[in-house]
Design an enzyme around this catalytic site. Structure first.
Site, PDB file in Angstrom:
ATOM      1  N   CYS A   1      25.112  29.223  56.651  1.00 17.31           N
ATOM      2  CA  CYS A   1      25.485  27.890  57.135  1.00 17.31           C
ATOM      3  C   CYS A   1      26.193  27.073  56.064  1.00 17.31           C
ATOM      4  O   CYS A   1      26.771  26.034  56.358  1.00 17.31           O
ATOM      5  CB  CYS A   1      24.260  27.130  57.634  1.00 17.31           C
ATOM      6  SG  CYS A   1      23.038  26.842  56.351  1.00 17.31           S
TER       7      CYS A   1
ATOM      8  N   ASP B   1      24.803  25.448  53.610  1.00 14.49           N
ATOM      9  CA  ASP B   1      24.016  24.323  53.122  1.00 14.49           C
ATOM     10  C   ASP B   1      23.445  24.626  51.738  1.00 14.49           C
ATOM     11  O   ASP B   1      23.098  25.767  51.437  1.00 14.49           O
ATOM     12  CB  ASP B   1      22.872  24.002  54.095  1.00 14.49           C
ATOM     13  CG  ASP B   1      23.412  23.452  55.405  1.00 14.49           C
ATOM     14  OD1 ASP B   1      24.620  23.174  55.456  1.00 14.49           O
ATOM     15  OD2 ASP B   1      22.633  23.296  56.348  1.00 14.49           O
TER      16      ASP B   1
ATOM     17  N   CYS C   1      22.215  20.265  56.760  1.00 20.00           N
ATOM     18  CA  CYS C   1      21.928  19.744  58.087  1.00 20.00           C
ATOM     19  C   CYS C   1      20.713  18.813  58.054  1.00 20.00           C
ATOM     20  O   CYS C   1      19.997  18.741  57.052  1.00 20.00           O
ATOM     21  CB  CYS C   1      21.659  20.900  59.033  1.00 20.00           C
ATOM     22  SG  CYS C   1      20.077  21.687  58.707  1.00 20.00           S
TER      23      CYS C   1
ATOM     24  N   CYS D   1      16.135  26.455  57.675  1.00 19.81           N
ATOM     25  CA  CYS D   1      16.329  25.239  56.878  1.00 19.81           C
ATOM     26  C   CYS D   1      15.085  24.964  56.042  1.00 19.81           C
ATOM     27  O   CYS D   1      15.193  24.508  54.896  1.00 19.81           O
ATOM     28  CB  CYS D   1      16.636  24.057  57.788  1.00 19.81           C
ATOM     29  SG  CYS D   1      17.829  24.446  59.088  1.00 19.81           S
TER      30      CYS D   1
HETATM   31 FE1  FES Z   1      21.534  25.649  57.289  1.00 22.23          FE
HETATM   32 FE2  FES Z   1      19.988  23.835  58.248  1.00 22.23          FE
HETATM   33  S1  FES Z   1      21.671  24.746  59.248  1.00 22.23           S
HETATM   34  S2  FES Z   1      19.964  24.647  56.282  1.00 22.23           S
END
Ligand code: FES
Length: 128
Positions: free
Chosen positions: A37, A39, A62, A106
């Site tokens: 993702c 992040d 996110c 996450c």
């Molecule tokens: Fe990747 Fe939340 S979508 S940490």
């Protein structure tokens, strides 16, 4: 009142994150990213006499990742290193009132950042 897939607690920690920021003279810093993702989470720990006396985070990610970081800092403050090492992503997710299945990773990011920060601390102490 929970709206959408997120619990009230997730929304609360997302809208009002606890302990956001950095610790300049941190005892340990952990940074992890999720390549899927994109992040990134960075966790700063201040450790004195084997206890986590302060924790702050910076998360580029996110809402669930921000809520997980926020909850993690709340859960580990005052804990010993050994206690903090036992904190699992399930416990973080549970404390948040649950995360949707697609958002479990996450909270894994938060667990990984915590472990990385504790590793960094141990390395700096020369005990890793
Ligand atoms: Fe990747 Fe939340 S979508 S940490």
């Amino acid at each position: 009142m929970a709206q959408g897939p997120y619990s009230d607690k997730v929304m609360d920690h997302f809208m009002h994150p606890r302990n956001m920021g950095e610790i300049e003279d941190a005892s340990g810093v952990g940074e992890v990213g999720n390549p899927a993702c994109g992040d990134v989470m960075r966790l700063y720990l201040k450790i004195e006499d084997g206890k986590i006396v302060d924790a702050k985070f910076k998360t580029f990610g996110c809402g669930a990742a921000i809520a997980s970081s926020s909850m993690t800092t709340e859960l580990i403050k005052g804990k010993s290193i050994d206690e903090a090492l036992k904190l699992s992503n399930e416990a973080v997710s549970e404390a948040l009132g649950g995360l949707p299945p697609a958002k479990q990773h996450c909270s894994v990011l938060a667990e990984d950042a915590l472990r990385a920060a504790l590793e960094d601390y141990k390395k700096k102490q020369g005990t890793a």
